[in-house]
Motif scaffolding. Sequence first.
Motif, short mmCIF file in Angstrom:
data_model
loop_
_atom_site.label_atom_id
_atom_site.label_comp_id
_atom_site.label_asym_id
_atom_site.label_seq_id
_atom_site.Cartn_x
_atom_site.Cartn_y
_atom_site.Cartn_z
N HIS A 88 0.83 -1.22 0.00
CA HIS A 88 0.00 0.00 0.00
C HIS A 88 0.86 1.27 0.00
CE1 HIS A 88 -3.74 -2.16 1.85
NE2 HIS A 88 -3.70 -2.26 0.54
N PHE A 89 2.00 1.20 0.69
CA PHE A 89 2.83 2.41 0.78
C PHE A 89 3.56 2.65 -0.55
CE2 PHE A 89 2.18 0.55 4.97
CZ PHE A 89 1.46 1.58 5.56
N ASP A 90 3.93 1.56 -1.23
CA ASP A 90 4.53 1.72 -2.56
C ASP A 90 3.51 2.35 -3.51
OD1 ASP A 90 6.78 0.47 -1.62
OD2 ASP A 90 6.19 -1.53 -2.33
N HIS A 91 2.28 1.87 -3.42
CA HIS A 91 1.23 2.41 -4.29
C HIS A 91 0.98 3.89 -3.98
CE1 HIS A 91 -2.85 3.28 -5.75
NE2 HIS A 91 -2.57 2.39 -6.70
N LEU A 92 0.96 4.23 -2.68
CA LEU A 92 0.73 5.62 -2.28
C LEU A 92 1.83 6.53 -2.82
CD1 LEU A 92 -0.89 7.68 -0.52
CD2 LEU A 92 0.70 7.12 1.34
N ILE A 93 3.08 6.05 -2.77
CA ILE A 93 4.19 6.85 -3.29
C ILE A 93 3.96 7.14 -4.79
CG2 ILE A 93 6.67 6.74 -3.89
CD1 ILE A 93 7.08 5.36 -1.13
N GLY A 94 3.50 6.12 -5.52
CA GLY A 94 3.21 6.32 -6.95
C GLY A 94 2.11 7.36 -7.15
N HIS A 95 1.10 7.30 -6.30
CA HIS A 95 -0.02 8.24 -6.40
C HIS A 95 0.47 9.67 -6.15
CE1 HIS A 95 -3.87 10.12 -6.03
NE2 HIS A 95 -3.95 10.07 -4.71
N VAL A 96 1.29 9.83 -5.11
CA VAL A 96 1.76 11.18 -4.77
C VAL A 96 2.71 11.68 -5.88
CG1 VAL A 96 3.07 12.54 -3.08
CG2 VAL A 96 1.34 10.91 -2.31
N ARG A 97 3.48 10.77 -6.45
CA ARG A 97 4.35 11.18 -7.58
C ARG A 97 3.48 11.76 -8.71
NH1 ARG A 97 7.18 6.67 -8.26
NH2 ARG A 97 8.83 7.43 -6.89
N ALA A 101 3.37 15.59 -10.21
CA ALA A 101 3.60 15.85 -11.64
C ALA A 101 2.45 16.65 -12.25
CB ALA A 101 3.75 14.52 -12.38
N ARG A 102 1.21 16.34 -11.80
CA ARG A 102 0.07 17.13 -12.28
C ARG A 102 0.03 18.43 -11.49
NH1 ARG A 102 -4.62 13.76 -10.71
NH2 ARG A 102 -3.54 11.79 -10.61
N THR A 103 -0.90 19.30 -11.81
CA THR A 103 -1.02 20.51 -10.99
C THR A 103 -1.75 20.12 -9.72
OG1 THR A 103 -1.33 21.65 -13.05
CG2 THR A 103 -1.75 22.93 -11.06
N PRO A 104 -1.06 20.16 -8.57
CA PRO A 104 -1.74 19.73 -7.34
C PRO A 104 -2.81 20.73 -6.91
CG PRO A 104 0.64 20.08 -7.01
CD PRO A 104 0.29 20.65 -8.33
N ARG A 105 -3.73 20.25 -6.07
CA ARG A 105 -4.73 21.16 -5.49
C ARG A 105 -4.00 22.16 -4.61
NH1 ARG A 105 -8.19 16.69 -6.14
NH2 ARG A 105 -6.96 15.34 -4.83
N ARG A 113 -1.60 21.21 -1.76
CA ARG A 113 -2.28 20.58 -0.63
C ARG A 113 -2.28 19.06 -0.78
NH1 ARG A 113 -7.36 18.60 0.28
NH2 ARG A 113 -8.52 19.28 2.12
N LEU A 114 -1.99 18.37 0.33
CA LEU A 114 -2.06 16.91 0.35
C LEU A 114 -2.68 16.48 1.67
CD1 LEU A 114 -1.26 14.22 -1.10
CD2 LEU A 114 0.91 14.34 0.13
N ARG A 115 -3.75 15.68 1.59
CA ARG A 115 -4.45 15.25 2.81
C ARG A 115 -4.61 13.73 2.80
NH1 ARG A 115 -3.55 19.69 3.90
NH2 ARG A 115 -4.91 21.34 4.65
N ILE A 116 -4.22 13.11 3.90
CA ILE A 116 -4.37 11.66 4.03
C ILE A 116 -5.04 11.36 5.38
CG2 ILE A 116 -3.13 9.45 4.14
CD1 ILE A 116 -1.03 10.73 2.28
N ARG A 143 7.53 21.38 2.32
CA ARG A 143 7.09 22.76 2.02
C ARG A 143 5.63 22.81 1.56
NH1 ARG A 143 12.08 22.17 -0.23
NH2 ARG A 143 11.19 21.88 -2.30
N TRP A 144 4.99 21.66 1.51
CA TRP A 144 3.57 21.60 1.10
C TRP A 144 2.67 21.81 2.32
CZ3 TRP A 144 1.31 18.04 -3.08
CH2 TRP A 144 2.12 18.06 -4.23
N ASP A 145 1.41 22.05 2.03
CA ASP A 145 0.40 21.99 3.09
C ASP A 145 -0.04 20.52 3.14
OD1 ASP A 145 -1.65 22.15 4.80
OD2 ASP A 145 -2.86 23.56 3.66
N PHE A 146 0.75 19.75 3.86
CA PHE A 146 0.57 18.30 3.89
C PHE A 146 0.21 17.88 5.31
CE2 PHE A 146 3.25 14.12 3.86
CZ PHE A 146 2.09 13.36 3.90
N LYS A 147 -0.97 17.26 5.44
CA LYS A 147 -1.41 16.84 6.77
C LYS A 147 -1.95 15.41 6.73
CE LYS A 147 -2.71 21.41 8.33
NZ LYS A 147 -3.79 22.37 8.38
N ILE A 148 -1.65 14.70 7.79
CA ILE A 148 -2.21 13.35 7.94
C ILE A 148 -3.10 13.37 9.17
CG2 ILE A 148 -1.69 10.91 8.33
CD1 ILE A 148 1.13 11.50 7.12
N LEU A 149 -4.37 13.03 8.97
CA LEU A 149 -5.31 12.92 10.09
C LEU A 149 -5.32 11.46 10.52
CD1 LEU A 149 -7.64 14.04 11.88
CD2 LEU A 149 -9.19 13.42 9.99
#
Length: 286
Positions: A88-97, A101-105, A113-116, A143-149
């Motif tokens: 699952h963590f390998d897959h998540l890394i691919g997703h975040v990559r 690469a795309r324009t993030p929210r 922004r990244l929320r998990i 440097r992102w607005d990255f939060k894990i709930l």
Amino acid sequence: MDHGEIALSTREFTRIRERVYKVAGISLSDAKRTLVVSRLSKVVRTLGAKSFDDYIDYLETRGTPEDDQEFVNALTTNLTRFFREDHHFDHLIGHVRDLIARTPRMTRTGKPRLRIWSAGCSTGQEPYTIALCLLKAFPELARWDFKILATDIDSGVVAKASTGTYPVGELNGLSSERVALFEKTGDGNIRIPRAAHGLVTFKLLNLIEPWPVKGPFDAIFCRNVAIYFDKPTQGTLFDRLGQVLAPDGFLYIGHSENLQAVSNGYQLVGKTIYQPKPTAKSRTAA
Ligand SMILES: C[S@@+](CC[C@H](N)C(=O)[O-])C[C@H]1O[C@@H](n2cnc3c(N)ncnc32)[C@H](O)[C@@H]1O
């Protein structure tokens, strides 16, 4: 029966089952009878109750919210470990990559922004694994607005998780590369490094009650939690998770779980990995 354990009649077991189902959605099978006795006997004795019947009467009439919390804490199963089901963590890394690469929210502050959400996080190994893996793969996320709930119904595990400190034995079986992600405290413990620790917010949250959670989440981990629920409760839970998951986000569930005959809102895209089914609207947008 161990010394100190209290006898549990079938009727009393039924009352306990009904109560834990009502307050936590947890369905206890017949096989859990000895577990109930071993987990709750001490609680019953400490309260000065004479029997399980007496204890349930007390909870139903004069029990405090703390008594209810103690009841739930005693009946949850909190088994977890770092890097559990690591594909699952390998897959998540691919997703975040892909997201990078795309324009993030963007947030209002102009940061990407990244929320998990780690829903049913137990003692924290799951959300910390997410934080450690992603920071290692993408240092720019600092440097992102990255939060894990990270949420759980059990106040004991949430308190433990927040410390970010574990016995060194928690790392047994991990590769040296993974072990290197943790700090040694020198007293037989390991610590989650500050950068990863700071990404995770722990909160007490009952998944069968309303959530003060808006989303959208780029990924939701709800692994080995719904196995304790019956099918209707699972269906409601996964439907609600779908409402806060981004259309291009992923849901990760436990190795023995699947959403077939549980929720229609997802498509299987990998081993125990799901994505919301495209709606008519999102198909048009694409
Ligand atoms: C076996 S642990 C799973 C931990 C982690 N997700 C993993 O897979 O390693 C299950 C967790 O679900 C939590 N849980 C059970 N019922 C819950 C509910 N109604 N709301 C929130 N958490 C719940 C338990 O307290 C427990 O910590």
